[in-house]
Write an enzyme that holds these catalytic residues in place. Structure first.
Site, PDB file in Angstrom:
ATOM      1  N   ALA A 186       0.850  -1.186   0.000  1.00 65.87           N
ATOM      2  CA  ALA A 186       0.000   0.000   0.000  1.00 65.87           C
ATOM      3  C   ALA A 186       0.884   1.233   0.000  1.00 65.87           C
ATOM      4  CB  ALA A 186      -0.918   0.004   1.226  1.00 65.87           C
ATOM      5  N   MET A 187       0.275   2.382  -0.324  1.00 60.68           N
ATOM      6  CA  MET A 187       1.026   3.636  -0.376  1.00 60.68           C
ATOM      7  C   MET A 187       0.146   4.762   0.121  1.00 60.68           C
ATOM      8  SD  MET A 187       3.657   5.391  -0.914  1.00 60.68           S
ATOM      9  CE  MET A 187       3.788   7.176  -0.780  1.00 60.68           C
ATOM     10  N   GLU A 188       0.687   5.549   1.082  1.00 56.26           N
ATOM     11  CA  GLU A 188      -0.101   6.530   1.810  1.00 56.26           C
ATOM     12  C   GLU A 188      -0.219   7.866   1.096  1.00 56.26           C
ATOM     13  OE1 GLU A 188       4.146   7.149   3.095  1.00 56.26           O
ATOM     14  OE2 GLU A 188       2.880   5.504   2.495  1.00 56.26           O
TER      15      GLU A 188
ATOM     16  N   GLU B 242      -1.523   2.517   6.896  1.00 60.10           N
ATOM     17  CA  GLU B 242      -1.514   3.599   5.915  1.00 60.10           C
ATOM     18  C   GLU B 242      -2.251   4.839   6.417  1.00 60.10           C
ATOM     19  OE1 GLU B 242       0.467   3.477   3.542  1.00 60.10           O
ATOM     20  OE2 GLU B 242       0.941   1.372   3.833  1.00 60.10           O
TER      21      GLU B 242
ATOM     22  N   HIS C  81       0.077   5.693   9.319  1.00 56.16           N
ATOM     23  CA  HIS C  81       1.445   5.395   8.944  1.00 56.16           C
ATOM     24  C   HIS C  81       2.275   5.077  10.151  1.00 56.16           C
ATOM     25  CE1 HIS C  81       4.563   5.229   5.796  1.00 56.16           C
ATOM     26  NE2 HIS C  81       3.485   4.684   5.260  1.00 56.16           N
TER      27      HIS C  81
END
Length: 970
Positions: free
Chosen positions: A410-412, A445, A448
């Site tokens: 995943a990417m925030e 995410e 974080h």
């Protein structure tokens, strides 16, 4: 997360007309005027150029240069979603920018970002120094390239120019997999300069700049605009760049993706992945986290598609060519380029509201019914974080998007969090264990924070025990080093030392108060490491007068301490040294840590109030006098500290005796840490393997998940080493030992899912049955085959419990007929978590032809997506027939691998580690060393290569030393 990095590309310079001047702009002129910016770019003159004048522009000096290649990872990793890792992502200490993106910096992996991408950080052992705000940091060191000179030779951009805002217009063509764009950058001149340097990679800039040369590895990925007259401090300028490019065929930048719907039709889409160095592949920009700016984004699309970006959509405008242009609101705060995101796809959303924020989960239409759990979880977490941080999420919307082809877990991205499908989607009948994985990724995410699972901290210790490890804060001089920062030391160690700090504080709110103060004080600003520590210090008690002093010892040097306990009567002396597996005269260190040592004794060992504290700052220290009646003490209560403990022969004997008499005298976390520590000390040579075996005798009475899974993992490592060394008699006897040791626990496991079954119980059952079947335990094999047969014959009406799917599919894959059946089912599966377990089952085959096929299929993409290749390789390597095939496969296909995955990326790290971690002979050491030495710029200097070589040497040393003991004991 991936780009082709194999060939040279020329640097790019525009040397503008010598007689041009640069007028200061009025405030009105700063507001994104393409005409004004065209004047600035083409000559900084007083008039527009006509077509003839534009032709003369080609005489401008054009050079090529380049910069780093990379995108996330983590964030998959040791976990199924780590940024592979990912790593994980990480959050940068950008105050509100990061908060609103992910409400970041809660307790854990925030440290990773605090340490790595600090503005102007040189990553020295002293930490990051403040950027000098009074003098330029420009120093020009010309680099010769084909007889031309590129006017900037440093990895980091000069600080003379700072972007204020970007106006991006993008026109993607998903039929031809290309896009065009216009980037209008408003900038402020901070210091007098004749040079603007920014980043661009694989972009054909069509106005006032350059034409891309050969694609490939680039030491900088920078472009420069040169002026004959200085730009003056305080001036504002606008730079407009028109360009075209191919959508990336890998997983970073603005890349193309596809999937097949339930009707068998291929659907295409385009998505972004910019962390940490790939925004430059989508638009020219100042692609370093400290160069924050605002963003206004427009994207054109066909009517059948939708577009998403960080901000809510402001308007849609029909275009003459039949397309629609969507414009998004301007970002409300300054933002780093790596957090920019946009998507063009035919996704379907479901939505809900938390206060004034619309929360949506997007997926391909066929999987809409799998998004309910993620939406419910995201809403609950957002409410929790709003309350925890005392800062309300400031955006009107928060999108969570499941992308079919996505390398990271995943990417925030701010306001638009992207996920691998397996990290976000769950079926209505998914197990609690599968739901926990999704919940933990979403929580990671949104806030974080990091993964605080106990086993993850153990693996971080294992990695940090190598001489080839690195400090949390370190020098970064090459692109692949940036890639390699996304590893377990960055993520899990960063998280663990924050956990240790939090656990060392009295009460349970001080750490939270310190974080809240930090976020509010530095909202929207760039920070350095000490800003965080100072904020925490301000709210902590006198027990921690200087958090910076304590934490710098953990962030500025690699490794961690070994604390040795020596007791004489009531006096206990603690001594610290560097725990380093490769310990010889050449690698001895004088490192010292400020260690918040916690401990309990047999008088009181379970409740939190039993915990006592001692701060060990020097080489040795003495605890308060213990009563003579105390039989034993256990350090590192509940394993909240990042260190390993050696109790000495008498101390270990006392603890082993206590556990043998009553397994419940210690918490399960403490029991698990004893198991991890004694195996680590055995590998170091500080305790005999006989002591390890003595401790494991108590395991027949163990019932908790953490100690059992840690013991199984450690024993399986030895079993695999023996198996790969073809020590057949020892392998057979090791099987018998494990079966005997865990027989009672294995016999208690059922093959049916019970209502309200705890996640912990499912984890324990899964681990035990996987081990039993891998050891060919007859009852386990029979049950697994029966489950698979019922599953196939039910035509999808029956399901295998989620925590048992892996063992069932793995057993099925050992049969020729069932392997083919499983492959067919894999191609038709719609639940991604189940599909991934099928893939691991297929990759566990011992059939050489199928092993070769699945490796090639993963590299080629298609039925098996290339994003899954690291997982395929990891799984294949755990079989006796597979690990040698993988090593040959890597050598033969290295160039293709680094086209798919960047050099140094978590995916490449995983592939190298998987293929080499079970080698233990001199012959294999020579092969690995020879192959990677031959790669030169294609990967020979990667830290993961040094880790692989070190691991092989350690395996070889351990086997040489302990084989006689094992033969005698077994």
């Amino acid at each position: 997360m991936i780009e082709n990095s194999m060939f040279e590309e020329e640097p790019d310079v525009v040397d503008l007309a010598k007689d041009s001047t640069f007028p200061a702009l009025d405030p009105d002129e700063v507001a994104f005027e393409p005409r004004s910016s065209r004047l600035l770019v083409r000559g900084l003159g007083q008039h527009d150029m006509d077509e003839d004048e534009e032709d003369c522009e080609s005489s401008a000096r054009l050079l090529g240069m380049s910069f780093m290649n990379r995108s996330a990872a983590h964030r998959s990793s040791s976990s199924p979603y780590t940024r592979q890792a990912p790593p994980r992502s990480c959050s940068r200490p950008s105050g509100r920018t990061m908060i609103v993106c992910v409400l970041f910096l809660v307790i854990v992996a925030s440290l990773t970002m605090v340490m790595y991408f600090l503005p102007g950080c040189n990553f020295t052992k002293r930490g990051c120094q403040r950027t000098n705000k009074t003098t330029p940091s420009e120093q020009v060191y010309p680099v010769s390239t084909n007889g031309e000179l590129f006017p900037w030779a440093q990895l980091r951009l000069p600080r003379s120019i700072h972007p204020l805002s970007y106006d991006l217009t993008l026109d993607p063509d998903l039929d031809n997999m290309t896009f065009t764009g216009r980037t209008v950058i408003s900038m402020s001149v901070l210091h007098n300069t004749k040079l603007i340097v920014l980043h661009s990679s694989h972009l054909n800039i069509t106005k006032a700049t350059f034409k891309v040369g050969l694609e490939g590895y680039k030491p900088r990925q920078q472009i420069a605009v040169k002026f004959s007259e200085e730009l003056k401090t305080g001036q504002y300028c606008v730079l407009t760049l028109d360009y075209s490019a191919n959508l990336s065929h890998t997983y970073d930048g603005f890349y193309n993706s596809s999937y097949t719907d339930t009707d068998g039709n291929k659907r295409v889409l385009a998505a972004t992945q910019f962390e940490p160095l790939a925004a430059r592949k989508a638009f020219p920009c100042f692609d370093e986290p400290s160069f924050k700016a605002t963003f206004l984004i427009r994207i054109s699309r066909k009517p059948t598609y939708l577009t998403l970006s960080n901000m809510p959509q402001a308007k849609s405008t029909p275009l003459l060519n039949g397309l629609i242009q969507d414009e998004f609101e301007k970002t409300i705060v300054n933002m780093s380029t790596y957090l920019v995101a946009f998507i063009v796809a035919n996704f379907t959303p479901i939505s809900s509201h938390v206060s004034e924020t619309q929360v949506s989960v997007y997926s391909v239409p066929d999987k809409k019914e799998q998004t309910d759990y993620a939406l419910d979880t995201a809403c609950k977490l957002l409410e929790f974080y709003n309350d925890f941080f005392e800062i309300t999420y400031p955006l009107k919307k928060l999108d969570l998007v499941a992308i079919p082809d996505f390398l990271a877990g995943a990417m925030e991205n701010w306001g638009l969090i992207t996920f691998r499908e397996t990290s976000l989607l769950v079926g209505k009948q998914s197990s609690n264990l599968e739901k926990q994985v999704v919940a933990s990724v979403v929580a990671h995410e949104l806030a974080h924070q990091g993964n605080l699972f106990l086993a993850v901290r153990f693996r971080a210790l294992d990695d940090d025990a190598l001489n080839s490890s690195h400090a949390v804060s370190m020098d970064v001089n090459k692109p692949e080093q940036v890639e390699e920062m996304f590893d377990s030391v960055s993520y899990e160690k960063g998280a663990s030392i924050l956990l240790m700090l939090n656990a060392s504080l009295p009460g349970d709110q001080q750490f939270r108060k310190g974080i809240i103060q930090y976020l509010k004080q530095f909202s929207g600003l760039n920070t350095d490491t000490n800003d965080l520590w100072n904020s925490l210090t301000q709210v902590f008690s006198a027990q921690h007068p200087n958090v910076s002093e304590m934490m710098s010892s953990w962030t500025s040097q690699k490794g961690f301490p070994l604390v040795t306990v020596s007791r004489k009567g009531g006096q206990v002396t603690l001594t610290q040294e560097h725990f380093l597996l490769t310990s010889d005269n050449a690698t001895q260190t004088s490192s010292l840590w400020n260690i918040p040592v916690t401990y309990v004794t047999d008088n009181c060992s379970l409740a939190p109030e039993c915990r006592q504290m001692f701060n060990l700052k020097t080489k040795s220290g003495t605890l308060n006098e213990l009563p003579e009646s105390v039989k034993w003490l256990k350090l590192n209560y509940r394993n909240t500290g990042f260190y390993i403990v050696d109790y000495g022969d008498e101390g270990w004997a006392a603890l082993i005796s206590a556990l043998s008499n009553n397994v419940s005298v210690l918490t399960q976390e403490d029991r698990a840490s004893l198991i991890h520590n004694i195996f680590a000390l055995s590998r170091l040579g500080r305790v005999s393997f006989h002591q390890v075996l003595n401790l494991l005798k108590y395991m027949s009475n163990e019932t908790q998940t953490s100690p059992v899974t840690e013991a199984l993992l450690q024993l399986n490592v030895l079993y695999q080493l023996l198996d790969q060394r073809q020590e057949h008699s020892l392998v057979a006897r090791m099987k018998s030992y494990i079966k005997h040791q865990f027989a009672s626990l294995m016999d208690k496991q059922t093959w049916k899912e019970e209502e309200e079954e705890s996640v912990s119980k499912q984890e324990l059952r899964s681990a035990l049955l996987k081990m039993a079947c891998s050891l060919n335990e007859e009852k386990c094999i029979k049950q697994a085959r029966a489950q698979f047969k019922q599953y196939v014959e039910s035509n999808g009406t029956l399901r295998i419990p989620g925590d048992l799917q892996q063992v069932v599919f793995t057993v099925a894959a050992q049969s020729n007929e069932d392997w083919e059946t499983l492959l067919s089912m894999y191609g038709q599966a719609t639940y991604d978590a189940e599909k991934r377990k099928m893939l691991r089952g297929l990759a566990s085959t011992q059939d050489p032809r199928r092993i070769v096929w699945i490796l090639k299929a993963g590299l080629r993409g298609g039925l098996i997506q290339t994003q899954e290749l690291p997982l395929v390789i990891y799984t294949v390597c755990h079989g006796f027939a597979g690990y040698l095939f993988v090593w040959d496969f890597i050598q033969e296909n290295w160039d293709s691998l680094i086209e798919k995955f960047p050099v140094g990326s978590f995916a490449i790290q995983t592939i190298i580690k998987s293929a080499t971690s079970q080698f233990s002979t001199q012959a294999h050491l020579n092969q690995v060393e020879g192959f990677f030495s031959s790669l030169k710029e294609r990967g020979s200097q990667m830290r993961s290569v040094q880790e692989a070589l070190e691991t092989i040497r350690l395996n070889q040393r351990w086997m040489d030393k302990n084989l006689p003991t094992l033969q005698k004991w077994l």
